[in-house]
Structures are given as C-alpha cells and as structure tokens.
Design an enzyme around this catalytic site. Structure first.
Site, PDB file in Angstrom:
ATOM      1  N   ASN A   1       0.876  -1.171   0.000  1.00  0.00           N
ATOM      2  CA  ASN A   1       0.000   0.000   0.000  1.00  0.00           C
ATOM      3  C   ASN A   1       0.915   1.223   0.000  1.00  0.00           C
ATOM      4  O   ASN A   1       1.504   1.557   1.022  1.00  0.00           O
ATOM      5  CB  ASN A   1      -0.897  -0.023   1.250  1.00  0.00           C
ATOM      6  CG  ASN A   1      -1.792   1.208   1.330  1.00  0.00           C
ATOM      7  OD1 ASN A   1      -1.805   2.038   0.432  1.00  0.00           O
ATOM      8  ND2 ASN A   1      -2.533   1.332   2.427  1.00  0.00           N
ATOM      9  N   TRP A   2       1.037   1.819  -1.164  1.00  0.00           N
ATOM     10  CA  TRP A   2       1.949   2.969  -1.296  1.00  0.00           C
ATOM     11  C   TRP A   2       1.381   4.210  -0.616  1.00  0.00           C
ATOM     12  O   TRP A   2       2.081   5.198  -0.450  1.00  0.00           O
ATOM     13  CB  TRP A   2       2.204   3.279  -2.770  1.00  0.00           C
ATOM     14  CG  TRP A   2       3.000   2.245  -3.515  1.00  0.00           C
ATOM     15  CD1 TRP A   2       3.452   1.034  -3.043  1.00  0.00           C
ATOM     16  CD2 TRP A   2       3.461   2.337  -4.878  1.00  0.00           C
ATOM     17  NE1 TRP A   2       4.144   0.370  -4.027  1.00  0.00           N
ATOM     18  CE2 TRP A   2       4.168   1.146  -5.172  1.00  0.00           C
ATOM     19  CE3 TRP A   2       3.337   3.295  -5.884  1.00  0.00           C
ATOM     20  CZ2 TRP A   2       4.748   0.902  -6.423  1.00  0.00           C
ATOM     21  CZ3 TRP A   2       3.912   3.057  -7.131  1.00  0.00           C
ATOM     22  CH2 TRP A   2       4.618   1.870  -7.382  1.00  0.00           C
ATOM     23  N   LYS A   3       0.102   4.186  -0.263  1.00  0.00           N
ATOM     24  CA  LYS A   3      -0.571   5.356   0.332  1.00  0.00           C
ATOM     25  C   LYS A   3      -0.361   6.576  -0.573  1.00  0.00           C
ATOM     26  O   LYS A   3      -0.335   6.420  -1.787  1.00  0.00           O
ATOM     27  CB  LYS A   3      -0.094   5.574   1.770  1.00  0.00           C
ATOM     28  CG  LYS A   3      -0.246   4.291   2.614  1.00  0.00           C
ATOM     29  CD  LYS A   3      -0.082   4.494   4.078  1.00  0.00           C
ATOM     30  CE  LYS A   3      -0.277   3.154   4.789  1.00  0.00           C
ATOM     31  NZ  LYS A   3      -0.182   3.249   6.237  1.00  0.00           N
TER      32      LYS A   3
ATOM     33  N   HIS B   1      -9.553   1.229   4.758  1.00  0.00           N
ATOM     34  CA  HIS B   1      -8.295   1.409   5.485  1.00  0.00           C
ATOM     35  C   HIS B   1      -8.542   2.330   6.679  1.00  0.00           C
ATOM     36  O   HIS B   1      -9.352   3.265   6.595  1.00  0.00           O
ATOM     37  CB  HIS B   1      -7.234   2.006   4.546  1.00  0.00           C
ATOM     38  CG  HIS B   1      -5.865   1.942   5.139  1.00  0.00           C
ATOM     39  ND1 HIS B   1      -5.424   2.847   6.066  1.00  0.00           N
ATOM     40  CD2 HIS B   1      -4.865   1.045   4.972  1.00  0.00           C
ATOM     41  CE1 HIS B   1      -4.188   2.518   6.440  1.00  0.00           C
ATOM     42  NE2 HIS B   1      -3.826   1.426   5.787  1.00  0.00           N
TER      43      HIS B   1
ATOM     44  N   GLU C   1      -6.951   4.717   7.774  1.00  0.00           N
ATOM     45  CA  GLU C   1      -6.740   6.138   7.473  1.00  0.00           C
ATOM     46  C   GLU C   1      -7.983   6.732   6.799  1.00  0.00           C
ATOM     47  O   GLU C   1      -8.316   7.887   7.020  1.00  0.00           O
ATOM     48  CB  GLU C   1      -5.484   6.298   6.597  1.00  0.00           C
ATOM     49  CG  GLU C   1      -4.223   6.052   7.423  1.00  0.00           C
ATOM     50  CD  GLU C   1      -3.074   5.417   6.659  1.00  0.00           C
ATOM     51  OE1 GLU C   1      -3.058   5.458   5.420  1.00  0.00           O
ATOM     52  OE2 GLU C   1      -2.176   4.860   7.337  1.00  0.00           O
TER      53      GLU C   1
ATOM     54  N   GLU D   1      -5.491  -4.928  10.293  1.00  0.00           N
ATOM     55  CA  GLU D   1      -4.442  -3.931  10.505  1.00  0.00           C
ATOM     56  C   GLU D   1      -4.682  -3.199  11.819  1.00  0.00           C
ATOM     57  O   GLU D   1      -5.421  -2.189  11.850  1.00  0.00           O
ATOM     58  CB  GLU D   1      -4.452  -2.906   9.367  1.00  0.00           C
ATOM     59  CG  GLU D   1      -4.197  -3.490   7.998  1.00  0.00           C
ATOM     60  CD  GLU D   1      -3.557  -2.469   7.064  1.00  0.00           C
ATOM     61  OE1 GLU D   1      -2.463  -2.762   6.591  1.00  0.00           O
ATOM     62  OE2 GLU D   1      -4.127  -1.393   6.858  1.00  0.00           O
TER      63      GLU D   1
ATOM     64  N   GLY E   1       2.591   2.079  10.788  1.00  0.00           N
ATOM     65  CA  GLY E   1       3.555   3.172  10.670  1.00  0.00           C
ATOM     66  C   GLY E   1       4.272   3.498  11.964  1.00  0.00           C
ATOM     67  O   GLY E   1       4.922   4.531  12.072  1.00  0.00           O
TER      68      GLY E   1
ATOM     69  N   SER F   1       3.457  -2.379  10.157  1.00  0.00           N
ATOM     70  CA  SER F   1       4.908  -2.485  10.316  1.00  0.00           C
ATOM     71  C   SER F   1       5.474  -3.848   9.904  1.00  0.00           C
ATOM     72  O   SER F   1       6.377  -4.374  10.556  1.00  0.00           O
ATOM     73  CB  SER F   1       5.311  -2.136  11.765  1.00  0.00           C
ATOM     74  OG  SER F   1       4.903  -0.818  12.090  1.00  0.00           O
TER      75      SER F   1
ATOM     76  N   GLY G   1       2.813  -1.220   4.219  1.00  0.00           N
ATOM     77  CA  GLY G   1       2.881   0.205   3.908  1.00  0.00           C
ATOM     78  C   GLY G   1       4.310   0.628   3.626  1.00  0.00           C
ATOM     79  O   GLY G   1       4.828   0.440   2.522  1.00  0.00           O
ATOM     80  N   GLY G   2       4.981   1.162   4.638  1.00  0.00           N
ATOM     81  CA  GLY G   2       6.322   1.748   4.480  1.00  0.00           C
ATOM     82  C   GLY G   2       7.306   0.858   3.720  1.00  0.00           C
ATOM     83  O   GLY G   2       8.002   1.331   2.810  1.00  0.00           O
TER      84      GLY G   2
HETATM   85  P1  13P Z   1       3.017   0.227   7.635  1.00  0.00           P
HETATM   86  O1  13P Z   1       3.504  -1.059   7.003  1.00  0.00           O
HETATM   87  O2  13P Z   1       3.779   1.431   7.165  1.00  0.00           O
HETATM   88  O3  13P Z   1       2.904   0.108   9.117  1.00  0.00           O
HETATM   89  O4  13P Z   1       1.529   0.465   7.080  1.00  0.00           O
HETATM   90  C1  13P Z   1       0.610  -0.557   7.172  1.00  0.00           C
HETATM   91  C2  13P Z   1      -0.588  -0.175   6.390  1.00  0.00           C
HETATM   92  O5  13P Z   1      -1.324   0.700   6.762  1.00  0.00           O
HETATM   93  C3  13P Z   1      -0.836  -0.895   5.139  1.00  0.00           C
HETATM   94  O6  13P Z   1      -2.096  -0.623   4.643  1.00  0.00           O
END
Ligand code: 13P
Length: 252
Positions: A11-13, A97, A99, A169, A175, A215, A236-237
C-alpha cells in the site's frame, strides 16, 4: 490443506510520483521470484494506467486502487468510480483502510456500498479492519473487528464473499514500527476465520485470505507468515523500497 492464496500486497498510500512509481514497480517486477505468491501493488490513481503496462502479462502481479467511490458515476467532482478503475485494468481495491475511516469518516454503511460496487464491476475488495490502542488495551478488539466485518460484508452472498480479501491492521501497529506479535496476529486471524465460518461455512472460511498489516518488514515477515491463519501481508512503508518488499514476497 487450505487452497487459499498467499498474498503480499503493498500500500503505497499517498507516496510516489509518476516516474518514481514506475521505477519502483519495475524493480518489484524484476525482484519477485515467487510465482506461487499473489503480489499486489496498491498505488495512487495516477499510476494505475502505467502499471497495466509494467505489470501486464505477469499472471501473479496485480494492481490495486486505494479507494473507489460508491456510485456508478455522475456529478461527484474529484472522485474515481469503479468503471474508471476497470478501464485501466485494476483488479483489486483496498477498502476501509483505517486512514480512510479516521480522516474521511468512512464507516460500515458506506463501506458496504463500496464493497458492492467493486464486486459488481468484477474487482476484488481488500477489506481492512482493526482496532486502535485504546480498544486493544480494553480487550474488546475481537468484538470491534468482528463488528467491522459483519456490518460491512455479511450482506454478501457466499459467492461474492469468496472474492473478498481481509486485511487485519491494528492501528497501533501502522507506521509505528511496533508490529503485532506473530501470536497476536494469529489469534485475531483465527477469530476472524471462525466468524466467517459461522456465517458462510468452513469451506468459505478456509478459502478466505486474511492478511496482516502494521509495520511488516523483511525482519518480521517470515515469522508472521508462518502462522497458520496469516495468509500474507498488507505492507505500507516497506512497500516503498523494492528490496524490502521483494524480500517480504520471498518470506512465505
Ligand atoms: P506500515 O507497514 O507502514 O505500518 O503500514 C501498514 C498499512 O497501513 C498498510 O495498509
């Protein structure tokens, strides 16, 4: 043995400009050595069309959008519809998600509609759920996650439910660098699978891929993916670094 898919989804966000994203996707394509893992890149809308060209023809690498509007089309300035997504070869859509729940007020009723339209257009939802730290500390996380899933998804037919990927999640792990322990992930995934079995039966539950997100890194992916009910990750990251992401793909 369960036949469900092993999935590594990025997930590149709201990251990666057009050229950067193309370079990253090419590196991922070059670095993925496993053909038994479904790899999904969840990219910003601007990348969807060019991803079709970069990933096209590789049967186990797919592209996901990170959102989709709930209506077919019309006067919704700034929004992207399901048919926009399919017109550029999108096969998965990340929905719900944390967010989007937190910053854009997305709740169960809206997510149920988004799920319906994504399925109607032949795409597969990656449905996110998860609790915040307060709920985890109170010990009501299983109840909350069960409710998130029931309220947004349990109106689906068995046939449609089988197209859904679940991503657990925990918000406190997103994050933050704090990963849920492999056992914490396994415990929740087992409960989610039991909930699905109760509604749709053991076979559907057994076929549903349940991903862990929060993470995920090369250093912890192996332990997480070794758990019997953890079928992969939503990353994500670490999905922004080709080397890290391809190591995660290799960790199954
Ligand atoms: P991180 O891997 O950066 O913690 O993010 C997880 C995430 O929200 C994937 O959708």
């Amino acid at each position: 043995m369960a036949k469900r898919k092993k999935i590594a989804a990025g997930n590149w966000k709201m990251n990666m400009g057009y050229e950067e994203g193309r370079i990253l996707a090419r590196k991922v394509v070059d670095g993925v050595v496993r053909s038994d893992v479904t790899v999904i890149l969840g990219v910003p809308f601007i990348h969807l069309k060019s991803m079709e060209n970069i990933l096209g023809g590789i049967s186990n690498i797919h592209v996901a959008a990170q959102n989709c509007h709930q209506e077919e089309g019309g006067a919704y300035t700034g929004e992207i519809s399901a048919s926009h997504l399919t017109s550029v070869g999108t096969s998965y859509v990340i929905l719900g998600h944390s967010e989007r729940r937190e910053y854009f007020g997305e709740g169960a009723a809206l997510l149920a509609k988004k799920t319906d339209i994504v399925l109607k257009h032949g795409m597969k939802p990656i449905f996110c759920c998860g609790e915040n730290l307060e709920i985890r500390e109170k010990g009501t996380h299983v109840k909350l996650v069960s409710k998130q899933i029931k309220d947004a998804l349990f109106h689906l037919s068995d046939e449609d439910f089988r197209k859904v990927v679940i991503a657990y999640e925990p918000i406190w792990a997103i994050g933050t660098g704090v990963t849920a322990s492999a056992q914490q992930a396994q415990d929740m995934h087992k409960d989610i699978r039991a909930l699905i079995a109760k509604k749709y039966g053991a076979e559907t539950a057994d076929l549903t891929s349940i991903l862990y997100g929060g993470s995920v890194k090369p250093a912890n992916a192996k332990e997480l993916f070794a758990m019997p009910d953890v079928d992969g990750g939503l990353v994500g990251g670490a999905s922004l670094k080709a080397g890290d992401f391809t190591q995660i793909v290799a960790a199954f």
